[in-house]
Structures are given as structure tokens and as C-alpha cells.
Design a protein around this motif. Structure first.
Motif, PDB file in Angstrom:
ATOM      1  N   THR A  86       0.842  -1.191   0.000  1.00 24.21           N
ATOM      2  CA  THR A  86       0.000   0.000   0.000  1.00 24.21           C
ATOM      3  C   THR A  86       0.885   1.251   0.000  1.00 24.21           C
ATOM      4  O   THR A  86       1.799   1.356   0.808  1.00 24.21           O
ATOM      5  CB  THR A  86      -0.873   0.008   1.270  1.00 24.21           C
ATOM      6  N   PRO A  87       0.615   2.206  -0.901  1.00 28.56           N
ATOM      7  CA  PRO A  87       1.416   3.437  -0.904  1.00 28.56           C
ATOM      8  C   PRO A  87       1.344   4.141   0.450  1.00 28.56           C
ATOM      9  O   PRO A  87       0.312   4.091   1.137  1.00 28.56           O
ATOM     10  CB  PRO A  87       0.759   4.295  -1.992  1.00 28.56           C
ATOM     11  N   ALA A  88       2.412   4.820   0.833  1.00 29.85           N
ATOM     12  CA  ALA A  88       2.474   5.494   2.125  1.00 29.85           C
ATOM     13  C   ALA A  88       1.357   6.526   2.259  1.00 29.85           C
ATOM     14  O   ALA A  88       0.767   6.696   3.335  1.00 29.85           O
ATOM     15  CB  ALA A  88       3.832   6.163   2.302  1.00 29.85           C
ATOM     16  N   SER A  89       1.035   7.224   1.152  1.00 27.73           N
ATOM     17  CA  SER A  89      -0.022   8.242   1.221  1.00 27.73           C
ATOM     18  C   SER A  89      -1.370   7.609   1.547  1.00 27.73           C
ATOM     19  O   SER A  89      -2.209   8.211   2.209  1.00 27.73           O
ATOM     20  CB  SER A  89      -0.100   8.999  -0.109  1.00 27.73           C
ATOM     21  N   VAL A 136       5.475  12.082  14.227  1.00 23.02           N
ATOM     22  CA  VAL A 136       5.158  13.508  14.136  1.00 23.02           C
ATOM     23  C   VAL A 136       5.838  14.087  12.902  1.00 23.02           C
ATOM     24  O   VAL A 136       6.953  13.708  12.551  1.00 23.02           O
ATOM     25  CB  VAL A 136       5.598  14.283  15.405  1.00 23.02           C
ATOM     26  N   THR A 137       5.150  15.021  12.237  1.00 22.79           N
ATOM     27  CA  THR A 137       5.675  15.556  10.988  1.00 22.79           C
ATOM     28  C   THR A 137       6.920  16.415  11.225  1.00 22.79           C
ATOM     29  O   THR A 137       7.860  16.375  10.438  1.00 22.79           O
ATOM     30  CB  THR A 137       4.589  16.388  10.272  1.00 22.79           C
ATOM     31  N   GLY A 138       6.883  17.194  12.324  1.00 20.71           N
ATOM     32  CA  GLY A 138       8.044  18.075  12.535  1.00 20.71           C
ATOM     33  C   GLY A 138       8.214  18.487  13.981  1.00 20.71           C
ATOM     34  O   GLY A 138       7.559  17.972  14.889  1.00 20.71           O
ATOM     35  N   GLU A 139       9.088  19.484  14.156  1.00 20.97           N
ATOM     36  CA  GLU A 139       9.445  19.997  15.486  1.00 20.97           C
ATOM     37  C   GLU A 139       8.213  20.544  16.218  1.00 20.97           C
ATOM     38  O   GLU A 139       8.070  20.382  17.432  1.00 20.97           O
ATOM     39  CB  GLU A 139      10.450  21.159  15.344  1.00 20.97           C
ATOM     40  N   SER A 140       7.342  21.245  15.469  1.00 20.75           N
ATOM     41  CA  SER A 140       6.225  21.926  16.149  1.00 20.75           C
ATOM     42  C   SER A 140       5.267  20.893  16.749  1.00 20.75           C
ATOM     43  O   SER A 140       4.794  21.048  17.871  1.00 20.75           O
ATOM     44  CB  SER A 140       5.491  22.865  15.191  1.00 20.75           C
ATOM     45  N   GLU A 141       4.994  19.805  16.008  1.00 23.72           N
ATOM     46  CA  GLU A 141       4.133  18.756  16.562  1.00 23.72           C
ATOM     47  C   GLU A 141       4.803  18.101  17.774  1.00 23.72           C
ATOM     48  O   GLU A 141       4.141  17.797  18.778  1.00 23.72           O
ATOM     49  CB  GLU A 141       3.821  17.685  15.513  1.00 23.72           C
ATOM     50  N   ALA A 142       6.124  17.879  17.679  1.00 25.18           N
ATOM     51  CA  ALA A 142       6.851  17.267  18.801  1.00 25.18           C
ATOM     52  C   ALA A 142       6.728  18.141  20.043  1.00 25.18           C
ATOM     53  O   ALA A 142       6.541  17.638  21.162  1.00 25.18           O
ATOM     54  CB  ALA A 142       8.319  17.065  18.424  1.00 25.18           C
ATOM     55  N   ALA A 143       6.802  19.477  19.840  1.00 29.26           N
ATOM     56  CA  ALA A 143       6.703  20.393  20.979  1.00 29.26           C
ATOM     57  C   ALA A 143       5.316  20.316  21.617  1.00 29.26           C
ATOM     58  O   ALA A 143       5.185  20.265  22.841  1.00 29.26           O
ATOM     59  CB  ALA A 143       7.006  21.819  20.516  1.00 29.26           C
ATOM     60  N   VAL A 144       4.277  20.305  20.772  1.00 32.85           N
ATOM     61  CA  VAL A 144       2.902  20.237  21.298  1.00 32.85           C
ATOM     62  C   VAL A 144       2.684  18.929  22.065  1.00 32.85           C
ATOM     63  O   VAL A 144       2.161  18.920  23.185  1.00 32.85           O
ATOM     64  CB  VAL A 144       1.871  20.371  20.157  1.00 32.85           C
ATOM     65  N   LEU A 145       3.091  17.802  21.470  1.00 35.68           N
ATOM     66  CA  LEU A 145       2.913  16.514  22.148  1.00 35.68           C
ATOM     67  C   LEU A 145       3.738  16.445  23.430  1.00 35.68           C
ATOM     68  O   LEU A 145       3.313  15.835  24.423  1.00 35.68           O
ATOM     69  CB  LEU A 145       3.275  15.349  21.209  1.00 35.68           C
ATOM     70  N   GLY A 146       4.893  17.094  23.410  1.00 37.81           N
ATOM     71  CA  GLY A 146       5.711  17.138  24.621  1.00 37.81           C
ATOM     72  C   GLY A 146       4.997  17.857  25.749  1.00 37.81           C
ATOM     73  O   GLY A 146       4.992  17.398  26.892  1.00 37.81           O
ATOM     74  N   ALA A 202       4.087  16.136   2.771  1.00 39.44           N
ATOM     75  CA  ALA A 202       3.364  16.563   1.566  1.00 39.44           C
ATOM     76  C   ALA A 202       1.921  16.920   1.909  1.00 39.44           C
ATOM     77  O   ALA A 202       1.407  17.970   1.512  1.00 39.44           O
ATOM     78  CB  ALA A 202       3.407  15.445   0.516  1.00 39.44           C
ATOM     79  N   GLU A 203       1.253  16.060   2.671  1.00 39.35           N
ATOM     80  CA  GLU A 203      -0.152  16.280   3.023  1.00 39.35           C
ATOM     81  C   GLU A 203      -0.316  17.555   3.839  1.00 39.35           C
ATOM     82  O   GLU A 203      -1.262  18.328   3.634  1.00 39.35           O
ATOM     83  CB  GLU A 203      -0.680  15.082   3.816  1.00 39.35           C
ATOM     84  N   LYS A 204       0.608  17.776   4.757  1.00 33.80           N
ATOM     85  CA  LYS A 204       0.528  18.966   5.610  1.00 33.80           C
ATOM     86  C   LYS A 204       0.569  20.236   4.756  1.00 33.80           C
ATOM     87  O   LYS A 204      -0.193  21.184   4.979  1.00 33.80           O
ATOM     88  CB  LYS A 204       1.674  18.954   6.625  1.00 33.80           C
ATOM     89  N   GLY A 205       1.452  20.225   3.753  1.00 34.84           N
ATOM     90  CA  GLY A 205       1.562  21.386   2.878  1.00 34.84           C
ATOM     91  C   GLY A 205       0.343  21.562   1.991  1.00 34.84           C
ATOM     92  O   GLY A 205      -0.252  22.631   1.924  1.00 34.84           O
ATOM     93  N   VAL A 206      -0.071  20.472   1.346  1.00 32.43           N
ATOM     94  CA  VAL A 206      -1.188  20.535   0.402  1.00 32.43           C
ATOM     95  C   VAL A 206      -2.474  20.984   1.091  1.00 32.43           C
ATOM     96  O   VAL A 206      -3.235  21.786   0.563  1.00 32.43           O
ATOM     97  CB  VAL A 206      -1.409  19.152  -0.266  1.00 32.43           C
ATOM     98  N   SER A 207      -2.721  20.474   2.298  1.00 39.27           N
ATOM     99  CA  SER A 207      -3.982  20.750   2.972  1.00 39.27           C
ATOM    100  C   SER A 207      -3.900  21.915   3.941  1.00 39.27           C
ATOM    101  O   SER A 207      -4.869  22.203   4.645  1.00 39.27           O
ATOM    102  CB  SER A 207      -4.470  19.501   3.712  1.00 39.27           C
ATOM    103  N   GLY A 208      -2.746  22.596   3.988  1.00 41.18           N
ATOM    104  CA  GLY A 208      -2.636  23.783   4.837  1.00 41.18           C
ATOM    105  C   GLY A 208      -2.887  23.489   6.303  1.00 41.18           C
ATOM    106  O   GLY A 208      -3.557  24.252   7.003  1.00 41.18           O
ATOM    107  N   GLU A 217       9.158   6.836   4.266  1.00 39.46           N
ATOM    108  CA  GLU A 217       8.103   7.065   3.265  1.00 39.46           C
ATOM    109  C   GLU A 217       6.888   7.766   3.879  1.00 39.46           C
ATOM    110  O   GLU A 217       6.309   8.681   3.286  1.00 39.46           O
ATOM    111  CB  GLU A 217       7.556   5.729   2.755  1.00 39.46           C
ATOM    112  N   LEU A 218       6.505   7.298   5.057  1.00 36.51           N
ATOM    113  CA  LEU A 218       5.325   7.875   5.716  1.00 36.51           C
ATOM    114  C   LEU A 218       5.568   9.344   6.048  1.00 36.51           C
ATOM    115  O   LEU A 218       4.702  10.192   5.852  1.00 36.51           O
ATOM    116  CB  LEU A 218       4.994   7.088   6.996  1.00 36.51           C
ATOM    117  N   LEU A 219       6.777   9.636   6.548  1.00 32.91           N
ATOM    118  CA  LEU A 219       7.121  11.017   6.892  1.00 32.91           C
ATOM    119  C   LEU A 219       7.024  11.924   5.666  1.00 32.91           C
ATOM    120  O   LEU A 219       6.494  13.037   5.738  1.00 32.91           O
ATOM    121  CB  LEU A 219       8.541  11.071   7.449  1.00 32.91           C
ATOM    122  N   ALA A 220       7.521  11.417   4.552  1.00 32.78           N
ATOM    123  CA  ALA A 220       7.459  12.216   3.316  1.00 32.78           C
ATOM    124  C   ALA A 220       6.002  12.461   2.928  1.00 32.78           C
ATOM    125  O   ALA A 220       5.611  13.574   2.556  1.00 32.78           O
ATOM    126  CB  ALA A 220       8.201  11.492   2.191  1.00 32.78           C
TER     127      ALA A 220
END
Lengths: 317, 317
Positions: free
Chosen positions: A201-204, A273-283, A247-253, A240-243
Motif C-alpha cells: 500500500t502506498p504510504a499516502s 510527528v511531521t516536525g518539530e512543532s508537533e513534537a513540541a505540542v505533544l511534549g 506533503a499532506e501537511k503542505g497541500v492541505s494547509g 516514506e510515511l514522513l514524506a
């Protein structure tokens, strides 16, 4: 497959986008119940079946409901297993919601006329659907029982999820008997194995299999879940999932995007988590430590009961 | 009177502001049902009793529930006979709505957690409350039956209102038997006579007896109703009422304010309009002719089913 013809006097019955087993089976079972009560109701789905749901329908010998992508303004619709517009058919605000059966919090739904709404705080829409049969003194058809049984096992992870209530356990006992399923544990494991057999199954697609968008204060977050008996397979495809997530985060704003990988059998949640900001929130929200884009959320395996309410409370501060 | 003590583990049960017979009796009956199901529930009212409701409680030998004006943030509440914040306790958005039983359209309600919501498109909340008893296999207590019977007769104007459904008629037949009310017609007429015996009630009180504020698009309108067997009495006080309406419109910053005088026995509605702008809207929305501040709305006697939806549709254009 039923014909896709659209009948203007008909009520379209459907569950949420990125449907899971409860969303699909609830549409089938509630449409049948409404028809037995004299309403011209047709079940639909708002997306592709996941592997678990495909397994359930195949084992039951039931065709998938037709895919629905839009309806004329003012059409009568019955929502199952969701009520928020972000998780529903585009243009929901212009439709005539006449029925809702759901077990989630009430979101931005409004109705133009008095409607039939049934929300109970139980683990699964199917548990409410069973009640509707019993209250109406309508015998549960064995096929419907099998579909509802599958939904409760799926939504509660066979009672492992903290969303499980006594009513869900009673429903499974009752439905297994009506459906003639002798070994419920074996059937649940077969469902979970089917769900975990993700192949190539594709990662997307993996990201969107069980995926919902939530407004948190002024922010919009995507929260995906992969429930699996084989987390090693999922983390083997983390890059693959991270990529796909980026992509989804950017496309869907989106302001945030996370993907919870839930180990069904061991009842643990390690969230990508997609990036630093999500890691900070979950932290801050969960006191979760993130290493290499993976936050350890411990035994919080329920998006509805443990992940989303905590994020909502965090952003409401 | 029950003591007004507030218990933090308690669920407060109440109907809408400017309560009518359904709002008051539904709070009493649903609180009793929840208590029988193991919840610590207490009925409240959000305003003064009207003459009909006072008559109903006096005849039944029941004390009015305590007046409630505020609750600490986060308190558990069960709403009956309403769901929109404009018709509820101030600060509703900060409370924890755990239960709703209602027969109106779903408005701006949201819940923070999955809740127990029961909306049916019937003429009266009591009709749904009766169903809840039957579904739970709980015998209806005779006093509750009397309260529910009164509510259905009140909300449906003893079946004269177009909001009446077959379920309401069946509820009355069942409840009259349980309550031991032999002559339902005589009882309904006595209720309506009590409601119409307005004596020297100040005009500002008459206006607010059965009064709700609605958002129509960007506008905010007040829509009052006086259901009476004696419309001549009400129109004899038209000048006073108009003065009270003009004052209320200014104080509450309303865009429109109308007061429907419904002749219960002849099933007609002559609506007092505050000014030219209301007359113009009613003229366009209902093709109603206004003479001397009184618009003839013909046989449109239901605010819920005939007045508000038409105004909503008008302002949505």
C-alpha cells in the motif's frame, strides 16, 4: 453492487470520510433499519474500504456500498459514526440532515428542521444501532448482526480500547449469538490480521486509512491512526510515511499532522510527528518524549478518548 | 421546595428560559428518570412559571423546581426542550452538557465529550421522555404521567398545532390512563383557561411569558407567543404591549421583535409587530397584511414549525 442511480425522495446514509469498519457497516445496517421502518434509505461510503473492512464484507458476503462524492443541495441525509462537517461529505451544510446516529462528541452540526438524533457515549455506533433494533422490537437480521459485531470488535479493539463500555461487551455477546459466530476471539484476530496485512500500500494511502481533521482552537490538525498487530512493518516504512505526511501537511494547509501507530495486541501507541512543532505540542500536552520523529504516547491508544480531548484542552488553554 | 444546595457531583436538569409547561415538567420528569437510572440529577427552572404551568403543578401537587441563574464552569448539565445557547443558562458554552432531550432543530450546541443526545421530531419533549421510560422498561410513575400528559396537551394545543404527530396522540392516550385523567378534553380546556387568565400581569411579563430569541442570518429577533382562549383581552392591552416591545427591542439590541397572539380555540394567529421594519419582513416572508401594528398570519399557529423556519428561510435568501 447496487446501481448508483440517485432518487430525489431517497435518504442517503453514510459514515465519515476515510471510512473504517464502523462507518461502513453502520451505513449498511442503519439504511436497512430505516427501510424496515418505511423510509427509502440507501447506504453509501465516502471513501475506499480499508483492509479490515474489506475482509469483514467479504466474509459476510456483502457488497460494499456505492461511493458517494456529492449530493444536490437540500438532499436528505442520515449521518452515522460522525457529525462534524470536516469529516463528512463536502457541502454538508447545504444538505438536509434528517437523522444522525453517533458516539462522538457533538461538533458543528446544525439542522434546519427538528431531526432524529441519537448519540450515546458508547464504544461503537453499532452498539447504538443494536439498541435501536431492540427498542423498535425489530428482530436483528443475522447478516446485520455479523456487521454490527465486526464494528464493535473493530472500534473497541476487542475491548482493549478505553472507549469500551459495558454496553459494547453486552452487544458483542448478543450479536455473536445472532450472527452464529462461535469463536469471537479468533474472528477478531482474523480481522486485525487482515487490517495489518498492508502489503505494498502506498504510504499516502496508509496515512489516510483512518484519518480525521480536527479544528483545535484556531489551528487545524490531521490525526491519523494505524491500528496494527505488526508495528514493525509500519516503522520499517517510516521514511516514506514522513514524506507523505510532510506533503499532506503542505497541500492541505494543516498546522499539525501526526500519525499514531497503535500496537493492538500490546496496547501501545508510538506516534509519528511531521516536525518539530508537533513534537513540541505533544511534549507539552502529553509529556511525551520524541526521538527521531516518533513520540511515545504510552498506552493512550484511543484517538477519540485520549488523543483528541487532550489536544483540544491544550489548545483551549 | 427542595433545598437549593449545590452538589458538585450533581447533574442539573433544566428547560429553556421563559419556561413553558413542557420545559418545567420535562426537567422534573427527566431528573426523576435519571435518578431512577442511578445518576444524581436535580431539576431546575430558568425563569418564572406561566399561569398554565402553575396550574398544572398545583393540580398535581408538585412544587416548582428551584430557580437557577448560574453554575460553576464545567458543571454537568442535562438540557431538556431546548439546545441553543441563546435560550439556555448564561455561560452554557463553559458547561459540560452530558445529556439533551429535545424536539427542536439542532442549533449551536457542541459537547466536549461524547454525550447522550436524544432528539425526535415530535410535538413535545414529554413524548420523547415517555419513549425513554418504555425503552428502559421502567414503569411510568402516575405523577410523571400527569406531568407528561400536561406537557403534550400544552405543546400541541391538544392536537390543534401542526407540530402534532401520531406519537403525541398515542402518548396522550397512554399517559391519561396511567395518570388516571378520565376527561382529557376538560383537563386541557382547564389548562388553557388558566393560561388565559392573565389578570393584571404587567405587559412586560406578558411579552416574555413564552419568548425566544433567534439568530436569523446576521440579525437577532425576539419572537414571543401568547396562546390564549381570550385574544380580546390581549388586544385590549395592545398599546401597553407595544410600549413594552419597543422598550425590550431597544434594551436588548434586537433587529426585530414580534408577538404572536394565538387564538387556541379558533386556531388563528394575529401578530403584534414592533414597527415598520417587522411589518415589511412579515409582509414579504408571509404575504401578511399589517394594519395598526397587527399582522394577520392566518392559521400559522406554530412558532417552531411555521413562523421561525419561514423567517430563517427569508433571511437566508
Amino acid at each position: 453492487m447496487r446501481g448508483p442511480r440517485y432518487n430525489p425522495g431517497m435518504t442517503a446514509v453514510f459514515g465519515h470520510l476515510n471510512p473504517d469498519t464502523d462507518a461502513i457497516t453502520a451505513a449498511l445496517v442503519y439504511a436497512n433499519l430505516l427501510r424496515r421502518q418505511g423510509l427509502d434509505a440507501t447506504p453509501y461510503r465516502l471513501g475506499e474500504l480499508n483492509f479490515e473492512t474489506a475482509f469483514v464484507l467479504r466474509e459476510a458476503g456483502v457488497d460494499a456500498p456505492e461511493l458517494l462524492t456529492s449530493l444536490p443541495e437540500g438532499s436528505a441525509v442520515a449521518l452515522v459514526d460522525h457529525n462534524e462537517s470536516a469529516q463528512s461529505l463536502p457541502g454538508l451544510k447545504g444538505l438536509n440532515v434528517t437523522h444522525v446516529v453517533d458516539h462522538h462528541r457533538l461538533g458543528d452540526l446544525e439542522t434546519t428542521q427538528p431531526a432524529t438524533l441519537r448519540f450515546d457515549p458508547v464504544g461503537c455506533t453499532a452498539t447504538i444501532l443494536l439498541r435501536l433494533h431492540l427498542e423498535a422490537n425489530l428482530p436483528v437480521e443475522p447478516l446485520d448482526a455479523r456487521l454490527m459485531l465486526s464494528a464493535v470488535l473493530s472500534d473497541t479493539l476487542h475491548f482493549r480500547s478505553p472507549t469500551t463500555t459495558a454496553a459494547d461487551r453486552e452487544a458483542v455477546a448478543f450479536l455473536a449469538q445472532v450472527a452464529g459466530v462461535q469463536d469471537v476471539t479468533a474472528y477478531a484476530l482474523a480481522m486485525f490480521a487482515a487490517k495489518s496485512d498492508l502489503g505494498d500500500t502506498p504510504a499516502s494511502t496508509l496515512l489516510k486509512m483512518d484519518y480525521k481533521v480536527f479544528p483545535f482552537g484556531a489551528q487545524k490538525w490531521g490525526v491519523g491512526v494505524i491500528e496494527t498487530t505488526n508495528p514493525a512493518y509500519v516503522f520499517g516504512r517510516q521514511a516514506e510515511l514522513l514524506a507523505a505526511m510532510q506533503a499532506e501537511k503542505g497541500v492541505s494547509g494543516l498546522d499539525g499532522l501526526v500519525l499514531s501507530v497503535v500496537d493492538i495486541l500490546n496496547e501501545t501507541n508510538r506516534t509519528i510527528v511531521t516536525g518539530e512543532s508537533e513534537a513540541a505540542v505533544l511534549g507539552e500536552a502529553f509529556a511525551a518524549v520524541t526521538v527521531d520523529h516518533v513520540a511515545d504516547l504510552g498506552d493512550r491508544i484511543s484517538r477519540k478518548k485520549q488523543i483528541v480531548p487532550t489536544l483540544e484542552a491544550y489548545f483551549a488553554r
